[in-house]
Design a protein around this motif. Structure first.
Motif, PDB file in Angstrom:
ATOM      1  N   ALA A  38      22.255 100.400  89.728  1.00 49.27           N
ATOM      2  CA  ALA A  38      20.868 100.305  89.277  1.00 49.27           C
ATOM      3  C   ALA A  38      19.900 100.587  90.421  1.00 49.27           C
ATOM      4  O   ALA A  38      20.063 100.104  91.540  1.00 49.27           O
ATOM      5  CB  ALA A  38      20.607  98.918  88.693  1.00 49.27           C
ATOM      6  N   ASN A  39      18.869 101.406  90.108  1.00 52.28           N
ATOM      7  CA  ASN A  39      17.807 101.788  91.055  1.00 52.28           C
ATOM      8  C   ASN A  39      18.313 102.628  92.227  1.00 52.28           C
ATOM      9  O   ASN A  39      17.669 102.690  93.272  1.00 52.28           O
ATOM     10  CB  ASN A  39      17.097 100.545  91.591  1.00 52.28           C
ATOM     11  CG  ASN A  39      16.454  99.731  90.494  1.00 52.28           C
ATOM     12  OD1 ASN A  39      15.854 100.276  89.578  1.00 52.28           O
ATOM     13  ND2 ASN A  39      16.601  98.403  90.571  1.00 52.28           N
ATOM     14  N   TYR A  40      19.443 103.283  92.032  1.00 57.02           N
ATOM     15  CA  TYR A  40      19.968 104.154  93.083  1.00 57.02           C
ATOM     16  C   TYR A  40      19.070 105.381  93.252  1.00 57.02           C
ATOM     17  O   TYR A  40      18.540 105.929  92.289  1.00 57.02           O
ATOM     18  CB  TYR A  40      21.380 104.611  92.712  1.00 57.02           C
ATOM     19  CG  TYR A  40      21.928 105.719  93.581  1.00 57.02           C
ATOM     20  CD1 TYR A  40      22.520 105.443  94.815  1.00 57.02           C
ATOM     21  CD2 TYR A  40      21.863 107.051  93.166  1.00 57.02           C
ATOM     22  CE1 TYR A  40      23.031 106.459  95.604  1.00 57.02           C
ATOM     23  CE2 TYR A  40      22.374 108.073  93.951  1.00 57.02           C
ATOM     24  CZ  TYR A  40      22.950 107.774  95.172  1.00 57.02           C
ATOM     25  OH  TYR A  40      23.453 108.785  95.946  1.00 57.02           O
ATOM     26  N   SER A  41      18.904 105.833  94.472  1.00 51.42           N
ATOM     27  CA  SER A  41      18.178 107.075  94.751  1.00 51.42           C
ATOM     28  C   SER A  41      18.875 107.820  95.875  1.00 51.42           C
ATOM     29  O   SER A  41      19.485 107.213  96.756  1.00 51.42           O
ATOM     30  CB  SER A  41      16.716 106.799  95.124  1.00 51.42           C
ATOM     31  OG  SER A  41      16.646 106.006  96.305  1.00 51.42           O
ATOM     32  N   GLY A  71      16.294 110.261  91.862  1.00 47.18           N
ATOM     33  CA  GLY A  71      17.198 109.322  91.211  1.00 47.18           C
ATOM     34  C   GLY A  71      18.564 109.950  91.044  1.00 47.18           C
ATOM     35  O   GLY A  71      18.936 110.851  91.784  1.00 47.18           O
ATOM     36  N   ALA A 122      23.899 101.895  95.172  1.00 47.33           N
ATOM     37  CA  ALA A 122      23.097 100.708  94.941  1.00 47.33           C
ATOM     38  C   ALA A 122      24.052  99.550  94.667  1.00 47.33           C
ATOM     39  O   ALA A 122      25.153  99.751  94.155  1.00 47.33           O
ATOM     40  CB  ALA A 122      22.141 100.921  93.779  1.00 47.33           C
TER      41      ALA A 122
END
Length: 326
Positions: free
Chosen positions: A66-69, A75, A295
């Motif tokens: 989740a919320n990985y970039s 993203g 993440a």
């Protein structure tokens, strides 16, 4: 009550398999992965289709990392949706099912739709099942989201391209009641996808799965099921998931899982309706290996619904008249 000999045999087998797997390198898996794999056997093995009778439906959403970039600020965290439906023709011992998978990861997205068929045959206390599936696998690439270190001259820099191929799978399942073992192979035909005028080739490799589980009731209405899933890509490299789930009165469940060289997971489940036909499941993954490239958390939400076979029995009511009684 579980027999001590069977319990010791299970753990000895588990230790040996995990020991072997721990010495193999892990190849990037192209198939979507699920923490609640123990409830989604039909995704891995078509022999599960219709095995338990009735009509069964499930819907799952997974948000991985989740919320990985990426390093470029974009993203790209994998998100996956899985829908399954299955039923059974009891008079013919034939099961049938449908699986739909939508998998989005970075610039690529995949849609997989499979029709499944299975045959179940009882031998004494055991059931042997054979299954196969045929479907389509659609792969799409968004060139505008693609980050390439050494781009090819013919590779587009904008737009989106989609390709579609046939997809075949097959599997076997042996269920003894207190334990089960399944072996399956997905993408048997290894479909090819060739994007950007041949600049970006991607073959969907054959994936094989070995699923093993043990069921026992140590006391009262408490049921415990340890299981493990071994995954192979083209029989060259292996990875694994292992879990232990405890369920009380078929109502509430909880457990732990571990994905080799990646994460530990906490799994919870609860039956919402009085007849336990609607079940809600949640899994939380915490990355413990390679955290710098991912993440730290993943989330998985699942709904399962079972519509049991309904047999209506008409009871004869005694009716009385002045002259007759029937």
């Amino acid at each position: 009550m579980i027999q001590n000999g069977h319990w010791k045999y299970f753990f000895k087998s588990l230790i040996v398999l995990l020991f072997l797997v721990s010495f193999t390198s892990v190849m990037a898996q192209q198939d979507a992965q699920f923490t609640q794999y123990m409830y989604n056997g039909m995704y891995y093995n078509p022999a599960f289709a219709g095995k338990d009778g009735g009509f069964r439906f499930s819907a799952l959403h997974r948000s991985q990392w989740a919320n990985y970039s990426t390093s470029s600020g974009q993203g790209g965290a994998p998100t996956t949706q899985l829908l399954t439906a299955q039923g059974r023709l009891d008079s013919k011992n034939i099961g049938y099912g449908l699986t739909l998978v939508n998998d989005q990861i970075g610039a690529s997205s995949n849609l997989e739709v499979n029709l499944q068929g299975s045959y179940h045959r009882k031998f004494n206390r055991a059931t042997i099942s054979f299954g196969a599936s045929v479907g389509i696998f659609s792969s799409s690439l968004d060139y505008g989201e693609l980050v390439v270190v050494n781009p090819e001259p013919n590779l587009p820099t904008a737009g989106k391209e989609s390709q579609m191929n046939l997809n075949f799978s097959a599997g076997l399942l042996f269920d003894r009641g207190n334990y089960y073992i399944g072996l399956s192979s997905r993408h048997l035909n290894q479909p090819d996808f060739d994007f950007g005028d041949g600049s970006y080739a991607n073959q969907l490799k054959n994936h094989s799965y070995l699923l093993f589980g043990y069921r026992f009731r140590p006391v009262g209405q408490l049921a415990i099921e340890p299981s493990f899933l071994i995954k192979s890509v083209s029989f060259n490299n292996f990875s694994y998931d292992v879990s232990v789930i405890a369920t009380h009165a078929n109502k509430i469940s909880g457990g732990l899982a571990y994905r080799g060289e990646e994460s530990i997971s906490f799994i919870l489940g609860y039956s919402i309706l009085r007849d336990n036909s609607l079940k809600l499941g949640y899994a939380f993954d915490l990355v413990v290996s390679g955290a710098s490239a991912k993440a730290p958390t993943s989330h998985e939400l699942m709904l399962r619904y079972t519509l049991s076979d309904i047999s209506r029995q008409v009871e004869r009511v005694i009716q009385r008249t002045p002259r007759f009684r029937f």
